[in-house]
Design an enzyme around this catalytic site. Sequence first.
Site, PDB file in Angstrom:
ATOM      1  N   CYS A 108      -1.906  -2.159   6.342  1.00  0.00           N
ATOM      2  CA  CYS A 108      -0.450  -2.349   6.449  1.00  0.00           C
ATOM      3  C   CYS A 108       0.215  -1.058   6.925  1.00  0.00           C
ATOM      4  CB  CYS A 108       0.148  -2.746   5.094  1.00  0.00           C
ATOM      5  SG  CYS A 108      -0.486  -4.292   4.428  1.00  0.00           S
ATOM      6  N   CYS A 133      -1.757  -1.042   0.646  1.00  0.00           N
ATOM      7  CA  CYS A 133      -2.586  -1.643   1.703  1.00  0.00           C
ATOM      8  C   CYS A 133      -2.744  -0.691   2.886  1.00  0.00           C
ATOM      9  CB  CYS A 133      -1.927  -2.957   2.122  1.00  0.00           C
ATOM     10  SG  CYS A 133      -2.545  -3.656   3.648  1.00  0.00           S
TER      11      CYS A 133
END
Length: 108
Positions: free
Chosen positions: A36, A33
């Site tokens: 993230c 991600c």
Amino acid sequence: MAGAIVNLSEATFDEEVGASSEPVLVDFWAEWCGPCKMIAPILEEIAAEQAGSIRIAKVNVDEAPDLARRFEVMSIPTLILFDNGVPAKRMVGAKGKPQLLEELAEYL
């Protein structure tokens, strides 16, 4: 170590979050991600600067899918603040440090 980010698993989640005397901000994330990875250093700064008033923890949704389901994490990053072991606030998506601190202000 004060201010360190704790990695939680399905085995350690309830004990770590439920037994904490401070609010715990849990970052539900995954290795793949991009957003993230963008907020990870921000969370580390907050963990160091706010040690003693808030704890930061991470849950890898690929390694702990049952936790992601339990807290209805549909997109990542999702940050859930637990106060006294109970979800008190939810933030979805990457945010800058000032915005995160503003959202967490009442718990710091």
